[in-house]
Design a protein around this motif. Structure first.
Motif, PDB file in Angstrom:
ATOM      1  N   VAL A  62      -1.563  -9.656   5.344  1.00  0.00           N
ATOM      2  CA  VAL A  62      -0.244  -9.328   4.813  1.00  0.00           C
ATOM      3  C   VAL A  62      -0.404  -9.177   3.301  1.00  0.00           C
ATOM      4  N   PHE A  63       0.575  -8.571   2.665  1.00  0.00           N
ATOM      5  CA  PHE A  63       0.602  -8.594   1.205  1.00  0.00           C
ATOM      6  C   PHE A  63       2.014  -8.890   0.750  1.00  0.00           C
ATOM      7  N   HIS A  64       2.099  -9.489  -0.425  1.00  0.00           N
ATOM      8  CA  HIS A  64       3.377  -9.900  -0.991  1.00  0.00           C
ATOM      9  C   HIS A  64       3.489  -9.301  -2.390  1.00  0.00           C
ATOM     10  N   PRO A  78       2.569  -8.767   9.260  1.00  0.00           N
ATOM     11  CA  PRO A  78       1.129  -8.971   9.477  1.00  0.00           C
ATOM     12  C   PRO A  78       0.538  -7.830  10.303  1.00  0.00           C
ATOM     13  N   VAL A  79      -0.673  -7.428   9.928  1.00  0.00           N
ATOM     14  CA  VAL A  79      -1.391  -6.362  10.623  1.00  0.00           C
ATOM     15  C   VAL A  79      -2.815  -6.843  10.878  1.00  0.00           C
ATOM     16  N   PRO A  80      -3.345  -6.619  12.083  1.00  0.00           N
ATOM     17  CA  PRO A  80      -4.738  -7.019  12.339  1.00  0.00           C
ATOM     18  C   PRO A  80      -5.713  -6.027  11.708  1.00  0.00           C
ATOM     19  N   THR A  81      -6.854  -6.540  11.253  1.00  0.00           N
ATOM     20  CA  THR A  81      -7.909  -5.655  10.762  1.00  0.00           C
ATOM     21  C   THR A  81      -8.714  -5.147  11.952  1.00  0.00           C
ATOM     22  N   GLY A  85     -13.113  -4.953   9.606  1.00  0.00           N
ATOM     23  CA  GLY A  85     -12.332  -5.778   8.699  1.00  0.00           C
ATOM     24  C   GLY A  85     -11.359  -4.987   7.847  1.00  0.00           C
ATOM     25  N   LEU A  86     -11.058  -3.744   8.225  1.00  0.00           N
ATOM     26  CA  LEU A  86     -10.191  -2.875   7.432  1.00  0.00           C
ATOM     27  C   LEU A  86      -8.791  -2.762   8.036  1.00  0.00           C
ATOM     28  N   ALA A  87      -7.799  -2.667   7.175  1.00  0.00           N
ATOM     29  CA  ALA A  87      -6.423  -2.408   7.596  1.00  0.00           C
ATOM     30  C   ALA A  87      -5.711  -1.672   6.469  1.00  0.00           C
ATOM     31  N   THR A  88      -4.813  -0.769   6.848  1.00  0.00           N
ATOM     32  CA  THR A  88      -3.977  -0.082   5.864  1.00  0.00           C
ATOM     33  C   THR A  88      -2.530  -0.446   6.153  1.00  0.00           C
ATOM     34  N   LEU A  89      -1.856  -0.943   5.130  1.00  0.00           N
ATOM     35  CA  LEU A  89      -0.454  -1.336   5.239  1.00  0.00           C
ATOM     36  C   LEU A  89       0.348  -0.467   4.284  1.00  0.00           C
ATOM     37  N   VAL A  90       1.601  -0.220   4.615  1.00  0.00           N
ATOM     38  CA  VAL A  90       2.450   0.620   3.765  1.00  0.00           C
ATOM     39  C   VAL A  90       3.263  -0.266   2.831  1.00  0.00           C
ATOM     40  N   TRP A  91       3.169   0.049   1.544  1.00  0.00           N
ATOM     41  CA  TRP A  91       3.961  -0.636   0.525  1.00  0.00           C
ATOM     42  C   TRP A  91       5.112   0.279   0.134  1.00  0.00           C
ATOM     43  N   PRO A  92       6.350  -0.038   0.559  1.00  0.00           N
ATOM     44  CA  PRO A  92       7.495   0.748   0.100  1.00  0.00           C
ATOM     45  C   PRO A  92       7.856   0.307  -1.326  1.00  0.00           C
ATOM     46  N   VAL A  93       7.448   1.090  -2.297  1.00  0.00           N
ATOM     47  CA  VAL A  93       7.638   0.744  -3.708  1.00  0.00           C
ATOM     48  C   VAL A  93       9.098   1.004  -4.080  1.00  0.00           C
ATOM     49  N   ARG A  94       9.862  -0.078  -4.265  1.00  0.00           N
ATOM     50  CA  ARG A  94      11.292   0.037  -4.553  1.00  0.00           C
ATOM     51  C   ARG A  94      11.693  -1.077  -5.511  1.00  0.00           C
ATOM     52  N   SER A  99      12.626   3.760 -15.578  1.00  0.00           N
ATOM     53  CA  SER A  99      13.178   4.999 -16.130  1.00  0.00           C
ATOM     54  C   SER A  99      12.024   5.830 -16.680  1.00  0.00           C
ATOM     55  N   ARG A 100      12.372   6.982 -17.196  1.00  0.00           N
ATOM     56  CA  ARG A 100      11.348   7.848 -17.791  1.00  0.00           C
ATOM     57  C   ARG A 100      10.615   7.152 -18.922  1.00  0.00           C
ATOM     58  N   HIS A 101      11.315   6.253 -19.608  1.00  0.00           N
ATOM     59  CA  HIS A 101      10.747   5.607 -20.784  1.00  0.00           C
ATOM     60  C   HIS A 101      10.341   4.161 -20.545  1.00  0.00           C
ATOM     61  N   ARG A 102      10.577   3.653 -19.334  1.00  0.00           N
ATOM     62  CA  ARG A 102      10.285   2.237 -19.079  1.00  0.00           C
ATOM     63  C   ARG A 102       9.723   2.042 -17.674  1.00  0.00           C
ATOM     64  N   ALA A 103       8.534   1.436 -17.609  1.00  0.00           N
ATOM     65  CA  ALA A 103       7.933   1.087 -16.323  1.00  0.00           C
ATOM     66  C   ALA A 103       8.327  -0.346 -15.971  1.00  0.00           C
ATOM     67  N   ALA A 104       8.261  -0.659 -14.706  1.00  0.00           N
ATOM     68  CA  ALA A 104       8.421  -2.042 -14.245  1.00  0.00           C
ATOM     69  C   ALA A 104       7.027  -2.553 -13.904  1.00  0.00           C
ATOM     70  N   VAL A 105       6.908  -3.837 -13.687  1.00  0.00           N
ATOM     71  CA  VAL A 105       5.631  -4.425 -13.315  1.00  0.00           C
ATOM     72  C   VAL A 105       5.781  -5.068 -11.943  1.00  0.00           C
ATOM     73  N   ALA A 106       4.791  -4.860 -11.088  1.00  0.00           N
ATOM     74  CA  ALA A 106       4.747  -5.504  -9.775  1.00  0.00           C
ATOM     75  C   ALA A 106       3.529  -6.418  -9.738  1.00  0.00           C
ATOM     76  N   SER A 107       3.721  -7.633  -9.246  1.00  0.00           N
ATOM     77  CA  SER A 107       2.605  -8.547  -8.998  1.00  0.00           C
ATOM     78  C   SER A 107       2.332  -8.513  -7.508  1.00  0.00           C
ATOM     79  N   ILE A 108       1.064  -8.337  -7.136  1.00  0.00           N
ATOM     80  CA  ILE A 108       0.717  -8.187  -5.728  1.00  0.00           C
ATOM     81  C   ILE A 108      -0.437  -9.100  -5.360  1.00  0.00           C
ATOM     82  N   VAL A 109      -0.349  -9.700  -4.176  1.00  0.00           N
ATOM     83  CA  VAL A 109      -1.408 -10.560  -3.657  1.00  0.00           C
ATOM     84  C   VAL A 109      -1.511 -10.317  -2.152  1.00  0.00           C
ATOM     85  N   ALA A 110      -2.732 -10.265  -1.644  1.00  0.00           N
ATOM     86  CA  ALA A 110      -2.959 -10.105  -0.205  1.00  0.00           C
ATOM     87  C   ALA A 110      -3.415 -11.437   0.371  1.00  0.00           C
ATOM     88  N   THR A 111      -3.024 -11.702   1.610  1.00  0.00           N
ATOM     89  CA  THR A 111      -3.428 -12.928   2.299  1.00  0.00           C
ATOM     90  C   THR A 111      -4.031 -12.548   3.645  1.00  0.00           C
TER      91      THR A 111
END
Length: 133
Positions: A62-64, A78-81, A85-94, A99-111
């Protein structure tokens, strides 16, 4: 007892380098999980295919994601590898505040969790979330 993931006090440099952490198990091979395709930035309001690799096949991953400034989070199902040992999960970035002038930051960790219940987490990484064109 539950293994504690490796944690660094430093912000990892944004790159496409894999981010890996490893635990020391009581018996058997060590389980590790790597975010294979970690980009320096992702585009808001898109789906990003996040590739994960574990050192042991048939583990569950999984990832958070946390968006600290916006205060929202996302946890994947959760998705099985596969046998490699490979798995592809979809991250809906929302998130808000992008804005055009400002990015946000995402912290990501996989378990990852193997068949015996051994668990480990990747090192947390920070990725910019940018506005699309």
């Amino acid at each position: 007892s539950t293994p504690t993931p490796a944690v660094s006090g430093k912000k990892p440099a944004a790159s496409s380098s894999p981010v890996t952490a490893r635990t020391t198990p009581m018996t058997g091979p060590a389980l590790s999980v790597t975010i294979v395709n970690l980009p320096p930035a992702v585009v808001n309001n898109t789906n990003f295919p996040l590739a994960l690799h574990t050192s042991l096949a048939q583990s569950s991953v999984v990832f958070h994601v946390t968006y600290p400034l916006a205060g929202n989070t996302f946890t994947s199902p959760p998705v099985p590898t596969d046998d490699q040992g490979l798995a592809t999960l979809v991250w809906p970035v929302r998130t808000s505040g992008v804005s055009r002038h400002r990015a946000a930051v995402a912290s990501i960790v996989a378990t990852a969790t193997d068949k015996t219940g051994q668990q480990t987490a990747s090192v947390s990484a920070q990725i910019d979330v940018i506005k699309g064109t």
